[in-house]
Design a protein around this motif. Sequence first.
Motif, PDB file in Angstrom:
ATOM      1  N   GLU A   1     -14.322 -21.155  27.044  1.00 15.10           N
ATOM      2  CA  GLU A   1     -15.768 -20.892  27.135  1.00 15.10           C
ATOM      3  C   GLU A   1     -16.013 -19.619  26.340  1.00 15.10           C
ATOM      4  N   VAL A   2     -16.550 -19.777  25.143  1.00 18.93           N
ATOM      5  CA  VAL A   2     -16.650 -18.605  24.273  1.00 18.93           C
ATOM      6  C   VAL A   2     -17.696 -18.862  23.189  1.00 18.93           C
ATOM      7  N   GLU A   3     -18.329 -17.798  22.695  1.00 14.72           N
ATOM      8  CA  GLU A   3     -19.272 -17.956  21.598  1.00 14.72           C
ATOM      9  C   GLU A   3     -18.525 -18.585  20.409  1.00 14.72           C
TER      10      GLU A   3
ATOM     11  N   GLU B   1      -7.441 -12.908  24.006  1.00 14.36           N
ATOM     12  CA  GLU B   1      -8.166 -12.584  25.245  1.00 14.36           C
ATOM     13  C   GLU B   1      -8.347 -13.788  26.158  1.00 14.36           C
ATOM     14  N   GLN B   2      -8.701 -14.952  25.587  1.00 16.27           N
ATOM     15  CA  GLN B   2      -8.888 -16.113  26.450  1.00 16.27           C
ATOM     16  C   GLN B   2      -7.545 -16.774  26.786  1.00 16.27           C
TER      17      GLN B   2
END
Lengths: 751, 150
Positions: B14-16, B27-28
């Motif tokens: 879930e990320v831009e 990071e994810q």
Amino acid sequence: MEGPLAAAFSAAMPAGRPVNVSRRGMFAAAGAGLFLGLAIPGRAPRAQGAPPGAALRHAGKVTAYLRIAPDGKIHLQNPFVEGGQGIDSAVAQIVAEELDAPPADFIVTCAPPGEDFRVMQGGNARFTGGSFSVRSSFAHFRTLGAAARAMLIEAAAERLALPAASLSTEPGRVIHTESGRAIPYGELAMAAAALTPPDNPPLRDPTTYRFIGRPLPRFDVRAKSTGKITYAIDVKVDGMLLAAVVHAPRAGAQPAAVTNEAALRAMPGVHSVHRLPGAVAVVADTWWRAKTAVAQAQIAWQALQGPVMDADFTAETMLGRLKAAAGTHGNTAEEAGDAAVALTTAARVIEAEYDAPYLAHAQMEPPSATARFNADGTLDVWVPNQAPDFFQASAARAAGIEAAKIRIHSPPLGGFFGRHFAYGAANAHPQAILLAKATSRPVKVIWSREEEFARDAYRPLSYATFRAGLDASGDIVAFQAAGYGEGPITRHFGAARLGNPPIDGSIMEGLTGKPYRFATKRVEFIPVPHPPGVNLGFWRSVGHSMNDFFFESFLDEVAAATGRDPYEMRLALVAHSERHKALLNAVAGLSGGWRRGPYDAPDGTRRARGVAMASPFGSEVATIAEVSVSDGEVMVHDLWVAIDPGRVVNPRTIEEQVQSAAAIGLSSALFEEIGFERGEVTTRNFDTYRVLRRDRMPRVRVAIIESGAPMGGVGEPGTPGVPPAVANAVFALTGQRLRSMPFGRTRLSGA
Amino acid sequence: MLELNVNGTVHRVEVEPDTPLLWVLREQLGLTGTKYGCGVAQCGACTVLVDGQATRSCSFPVEAAVGQPITTIEAIETHPVGAKVVEAWVTAQAPQCGYCQSGQVMAATALLATTPKPTPEDVQAAMTNICRCGTYNAVAHAITLAGEQL
């Protein structure tokens, strides 16, 4: 040779104090049963074979450093920080020799702050720098390893009910040769724990060394080849938030307001917006979201306190200030005879001035810091650093709690070169601490590359003037040199620490300490401050990084003016020193025999060679460079470096360090400079701050001479000879004298 | 929600969509072996393989990686060429501080996968990664060693 750097750090060490949480943190977590024992405080055993005057205050504290696990793994806490220089492996290699253990069995981590790990300067200082680590701890670690071995033998003697004298060791175990019995160290460690370390453990005869002096592999190469090292930037703490910062465009300005704070807080993942000293931070659930938001912050910068960088400041401004001081009477750094009088009677006087720019460290790992306040009132800080005690003290100031409540974790460094000392506003950990406090969450701050280039502590822009008086036959009868400016020692330790007369060694080394003998000589230091908004730092080889270029180039000018060969002239000037003559002979031999050129190379290029000497950090170095010119730029084809570090622990590491040091020296010679416009740093990434890449990396061949002189450093000494060797080669080829770094600014004529 | 195939595993993130692949990996997905160095595709510390191509992930939007196999340093030893590269890196003792070396190993793997016996010019063209420790000669030697095993 302790040097100005070591003296400054030693004098400035934070006060030793009882440490509650940080000392032996690793061991406490591992379980007391595995210890060799409790630390033996306050004893100062003096080992046989220790160099005179070197008090080994901490060599008896075996258990502060070593833990041997039941599986035989030897856990060693290193006072020095690993950053590619191979110090974890080198320290293990030394201990392994005396402990009699396989070097591959060692697991080395960086020790926490604390008195026990101050192994330098007679047991009173600790930092990783000045090419000081191995030479300052060699006797300490030999004695420590020998003491641990004696304790293990004693424990085995008790267990076997045999006299200790009947026992010996082979790597990793105690043996009783007569009966063939053997006990691994891992089984003896607990019993050895109860014993008192001996005051004077016998040291191994150096002629029987099996590990010291051998090209053993470094431990961490596989992990570094597979991405498995956890650098500070990779640290993960449960529940942590990520922060990105933007600093004031002109240093010294403060954020009066963030006018779009509400809009920033509404961005994806954003937790909060903070004004910090000289910077604004956005805290978010990921760093990328924090950075995206902070890049859009609209900030009113004001001079709320203290000076702001002048709006018209450029590097040329600073060079102008240094040049304006030329001719001022300075503080005497070195003097022999009366150079002023000798100059008045000289048949001929040669003069020149040289300069070098501000440099960034440009280590590949951008700065970061992670701070976590704990329920028990303690604070954990993970931060790239070269001096844990100093960072503990500075973290204490930022957090407003006592240093004893702070654990400093010192991960392996993704390059350092002097970047990670306590440099005030150039450090990220005070920001992490303030943000962790403000958010009541663990926070990791990462500086973008652009923020790093704008807030590094730079190698100072520097300037020097020279004057040589020659007699009728062309011999130097008077030699004058002056260094101008302010170095990181003045900036970070204070003018009061410069001695009397005040000499900033970080500006003067390399103008001083040269091996040449002149009939008369005067070297002086002329203090000129840099703006407070330009932070100053120690950069690989510190003062030598510019001064050996200045000095060795000027010497070449004198040789050219008197029609002498620069290599032969140097040989004559070191005629009193067998060590330096041997060094010059070695580098000439390594290069296939000295020849200056110009000559035609087999590939059709016209080439020439230059030579330079340097005496950095207790070692002696001679360098030869071979160059050609292409499209107005210098092409360096080969570097030959002879280094005499006195004594050798790991020749492979030394060669690697010389390769590395030569590369950064060439990088600085050709390309590097921090630019300012309107008081702002303009070189904010690798596209504008150019560093050496593969396309300009020459072959580097290294000769190591183990002269038996007192051990010198190896991490930095390969750097300072490269710029002058290249410049002198360029002169031999083109007749153009390069007096300003980087050389890339000067368009060279074809040859 | 984006689907990424990283090292043979499909991840939903879930990320831009314009987030650089580098930061999604780090990071994810927690794959921190890939490094941030410059953020502008200059230094190469962030190099990963996207469909076999050496790619500077700091400047590669994650949405562009959807549907393509991504290989990071964490899986390098399962890559037939990458495993040889790692062994050569160890033999040559190429890394010093090591920070750039994930990217160097990935770039060398991509090079040798298509060009097992690279010329010096091939190496020059493919290996533009910056190493501040100046390990360029050791890296070149390691590439030669790896090529000998292919």
